[in-house]
Structures are given as C-alpha cells and as structure tokens.
Scaffold this motif. Structure first.
Motif, PDB file in Angstrom:
ATOM      1  N   ILE A   1       1.672   4.880  17.568  1.00  0.00           N
ATOM      2  CA  ILE A   1       2.967   5.433  17.176  1.00  0.00           C
ATOM      3  C   ILE A   1       3.872   4.334  16.625  1.00  0.00           C
ATOM      4  O   ILE A   1       4.514   4.492  15.579  1.00  0.00           O
ATOM      5  N   GLY A   2       3.896   3.205  17.309  1.00  0.00           N
ATOM      6  CA  GLY A   2       4.727   2.097  16.851  1.00  0.00           C
ATOM      7  C   GLY A   2       4.317   1.594  15.483  1.00  0.00           C
ATOM      8  O   GLY A   2       5.164   1.316  14.628  1.00  0.00           O
ATOM      9  N   ASN A   3       3.009   1.495  15.240  1.00  0.00           N
ATOM     10  CA  ASN A   3       2.537   1.005  13.946  1.00  0.00           C
ATOM     11  C   ASN A   3       2.825   1.983  12.811  1.00  0.00           C
ATOM     12  O   ASN A   3       3.163   1.580  11.696  1.00  0.00           O
ATOM     13  N   VAL A   4       2.690   3.279  13.078  1.00  0.00           N
ATOM     14  CA  VAL A   4       3.004   4.278  12.050  1.00  0.00           C
ATOM     15  C   VAL A   4       4.490   4.224  11.709  1.00  0.00           C
ATOM     16  O   VAL A   4       4.871   4.254  10.532  1.00  0.00           O
ATOM     17  N   PHE A   5       5.336   4.132  12.725  1.00  0.00           N
ATOM     18  CA  PHE A   5       6.776   4.000  12.478  1.00  0.00           C
ATOM     19  C   PHE A   5       7.075   2.739  11.670  1.00  0.00           C
ATOM     20  O   PHE A   5       7.932   2.740  10.781  1.00  0.00           O
ATOM     21  N   LEU A   6       6.373   1.656  12.003  1.00  0.00           N
ATOM     22  CA  LEU A   6       6.587   0.390  11.306  1.00  0.00           C
ATOM     23  C   LEU A   6       6.261   0.513   9.825  1.00  0.00           C
ATOM     24  O   LEU A   6       7.034   0.093   8.957  1.00  0.00           O
ATOM     25  N   VAL A   7       5.095   1.086   9.505  1.00  0.00           N
ATOM     26  CA  VAL A   7       4.681   1.203   8.106  1.00  0.00           C
ATOM     27  C   VAL A   7       5.622   2.131   7.341  1.00  0.00           C
ATOM     28  O   VAL A   7       5.957   1.875   6.178  1.00  0.00           O
ATOM     29  N   LYS A   8       6.075   3.207   7.993  1.00  0.00           N
ATOM     30  CA  LYS A   8       7.054   4.096   7.350  1.00  0.00           C
ATOM     31  C   LYS A   8       8.345   3.337   7.061  1.00  0.00           C
ATOM     32  O   LYS A   8       8.963   3.498   5.997  1.00  0.00           O
ATOM     33  N   ALA A   9       8.778   2.507   8.004  1.00  0.00           N
ATOM     34  CA  ALA A   9       9.997   1.722   7.812  1.00  0.00           C
ATOM     35  C   ALA A   9       9.829   0.735   6.665  1.00  0.00           C
ATOM     36  O   ALA A   9      10.734   0.565   5.831  1.00  0.00           O
TER      37      ALA A   9
ATOM     38  N   PRO B   1      17.671   5.060   7.766  1.00  0.00           N
ATOM     39  CA  PRO B   1      16.376   5.566   8.259  1.00  0.00           C
ATOM     40  C   PRO B   1      15.377   4.457   8.549  1.00  0.00           C
ATOM     41  O   PRO B   1      14.669   4.497   9.565  1.00  0.00           O
ATOM     42  N   GLU B   2      15.313   3.447   7.670  1.00  0.00           N
ATOM     43  CA  GLU B   2      14.332   2.385   7.870  1.00  0.00           C
ATOM     44  C   GLU B   2      14.638   1.558   9.108  1.00  0.00           C
ATOM     45  O   GLU B   2      13.727   1.104   9.820  1.00  0.00           O
ATOM     46  N   VAL B   3      15.935   1.359   9.396  1.00  0.00           N
ATOM     47  CA  VAL B   3      16.318   0.583  10.576  1.00  0.00           C
ATOM     48  C   VAL B   3      15.998   1.367  11.839  1.00  0.00           C
ATOM     49  O   VAL B   3      15.479   0.821  12.817  1.00  0.00           O
ATOM     50  N   ARG B   4      16.278   2.667  11.829  1.00  0.00           N
ATOM     51  CA  ARG B   4      15.987   3.491  13.004  1.00  0.00           C
ATOM     52  C   ARG B   4      14.487   3.566  13.260  1.00  0.00           C
ATOM     53  O   ARG B   4      14.037   3.508  14.415  1.00  0.00           O
TER      54      ARG B   4
ATOM     55  N   LEU C   1       0.823  -1.214   0.000  1.00  0.00           N
ATOM     56  CA  LEU C   1       0.000   0.000   0.000  1.00  0.00           C
ATOM     57  C   LEU C   1       0.854   1.260   0.000  1.00  0.00           C
ATOM     58  O   LEU C   1       0.540   2.227  -0.712  1.00  0.00           O
ATOM     59  N   THR C   2       1.930   1.274   0.781  1.00  0.00           N
ATOM     60  CA  THR C   2       2.778   2.472   0.799  1.00  0.00           C
ATOM     61  C   THR C   2       3.478   2.667  -0.543  1.00  0.00           C
ATOM     62  O   THR C   2       3.743   3.809  -0.942  1.00  0.00           O
TER      63      THR C   2
END
Length: 297
Positions: free
Chosen positions: A81-89, A157-160, A30-31
């Motif tokens: 917050i965790g899920n948003v960070f996850l999808v961005k990663a 960035p994705e790892v962080r 989706l992203t």
C-alpha cells in the motif's frame, strides 16, 4: 567483529541513501509513460521474487516461528500500500518535494513510540519535530508571499499521498525489523517480495484485470527502465534489511532521511524541477530534525 558489523551496516546505509531516490526517478519516469502504479509495484515484486530463487539454498520455509509469518503478512500488505501511494505521488508531484517529505517518517516513529512503547521524547526530540515542520514549509513554499504557515500546503494530492505512504512505510519498517530478528535479512527480503507480489496480484485481479495486456505491452517497450527500477529497488531493500539488522529502527530511519538531499538533486537533474536551492535548504533542515529526534531525542 564489531568493527566489521559497523562497517557493513554503514555501507548499507550509504548505498540505500543513493539507491532509493534513484528508484524514485525510474518510478516517476514510468508513470509519465502511462504505467499504472499498481502494475509497476507488482512487476517489481514479481521480478525480485524470481531473482531470489537463485539463492534458494539460503531460503527456508520450515522452522520459522508463527510470529515471523504474522509480521511478514503485515509487512507485505503495508509495504504494498505504501509503495503504490508513493508511485502515485511521484506521478503527480516533484521528486525534489516528495523526497524531503519522507523525513516525517521520524515523526511517525516518535509518535508510535510514545503510545506503543512509552518512549517519551526529551526536549531535543521535540526540537527535531519542529525542525522537520519548518523544513517542510521551506520545501513546499512557493515564491508567493505568505503570512505564516499554511495547512493548505498539505492539501496537495501528491503531498497527502506521500504522507500516507510514509506512515505505512514507518509501520512496516518496525514489523520488518522483528521479522529480520526472527530469521535473516535474506529470508525477510524474499518473503517481502513474495507477499508483496501476492497482495498486488489480488488487487489487480479485483480492480485492474482489463488493463493487464496494455501494461504488459508497456513493460516490454520500457524494459530498460523497468530493469533499472528492479535493480535499484532490490538494492534499496537489501540495504535496508542489512541496516535494520545492525541498528535500531529509529536510528536507521533517521539516517535514511539524508536521501532527501539526493532526491532534490535528482529532481533537478532528471526532471528540471525548479526552486532547487530553497528545497536543498529545506531538506537540510528536515534531515537535521530527523537526526535530532533519534540521536539526541
């Protein structure tokens, strides 16, 4: 009775191990189709909250202790917050890399246990931490020759983002366990959806109001992928709640990390990601470390 509990809990862990990486596949797809991570998470929470209304007879508002509501507020905020960070990663990085990185959740649990619960790990636990670090190095390493461990790997960035996501997830898991003990897995799931949806709507209202029409149109055009995401996230969270209700948080988090191997395979199958053999070896080392921390540490 004990055999039944063990069987149900074990089955829930197995379902979760497969469903969670599969939900990551749909989130990544989706992203890549211009879906905003915040809208993806908000739509997921909203749909699952509506589905919960079909089980209204098992839900209740009155009679729940204050501690339950305070726990669910923390869970809702941290999970969002965790899920948003996850999808961005997932949008930025490889699933076959980011899946194994989640094994660091066991390390976070160990550290939290030292400072908050005075749970001092034995040497097996420290060996488990070392295995996770070594395994992550194998997963993240490139084919270029390296002279040793490089912290630059964790500047990606994705790892962080993935590390930030797992920290929030590990903390919300502890609060979610307490909320389940104070209610039921079904009630905790409903309020996980409801509070998560509420927090995402507030976030969208402040930062993404101008994009909601565009994202709503995308949701309709990608309804099949969204529906698959809703289904797999729902199954993942229900299975997680059942597992948390039947075992200690540390044991559950360790067993969940075996999904790292599935993530590597899905990364190859759906996105043609490279270096799969190396990543499988690294993921296996990290899983072994996670198990050692919780079972032997």
């Amino acid at each position: 009775m004990l055999l039944t509990v063990v069987t149900v809990t074990t089955f829930a862990v197995l379902i979760r191990i497969v469903a969670n990486p599969l939900s990551n596949v749909f989130q990544k797809q989706l992203t890549h189709r211009a879906a905003d991570p915040l809208f993806v998470i908000s739509a997921t929470y909203g749909f699952l909250a509506l589905v919960c209304l079909a089980f209204w007879s098992q839900l209740r508002f009155a009679g729940l202790p204050v501690a339950f509501w305070s726990c669910m507020l923390v869970v809702g905020l941290f999970a969002m917050i965790g899920n948003v960070f996850l999808v961005k990663a997932l949008h930025l990085g490889d699933l076959s890399v980011l899946g194994p990185i989640n094994a660091y959740k066991s390390v976070v649990g160990l550290i939290v246990g030292i400072f908050l619960l005075n749970e001092i790990p034995r040497w097996w636990g420290l060996v488990g931490v070392l295995l996770i670090v070594v395994g992550s190095y194998v997963v993240l390493a490139t084919k270029q020759p390296q002279t040793g461990f490089s912290w630059r790997l964790f500047q990606r960035p994705e790892v962080r983002l993935r590390l930030a996501a797992l920290v929030f997830s590990a903390i919300d898991g502890a609060f979610l366990k307490k909320a389940i003990v104070l209610s039921t897995p079904t009630i905790a799931f409903f309020y996980w959806c409801l509070f998560g949806f509420g927090f995402t709507i507030i976030w969208i209202g402040f930062t993404r109001r101008e994009r909601w029409r565009e994202q709503a149109t995308l949701l309709v055009s990608q309804k099949s992928t969204y529906f698959a995401l809703f289904l797999t996230v729902g199954v993942t969270q229900v299975a997680s709640n059942i597992a948390l209700a039947g075992m200690q948080v540390g044991y559950a988090l360790a067993l969940f990390q075996t999904s790292a191997l599935v993530s590597v395979l899905f990364g190859y199958q759906f996105f043609n990601e490279k270096g799969i053999l190396r990543k499988l070896i690294g993921a296996g080392i990290m899983v072994a470390g996670a198990v050692m921390i919780t079972v032997l540490g």
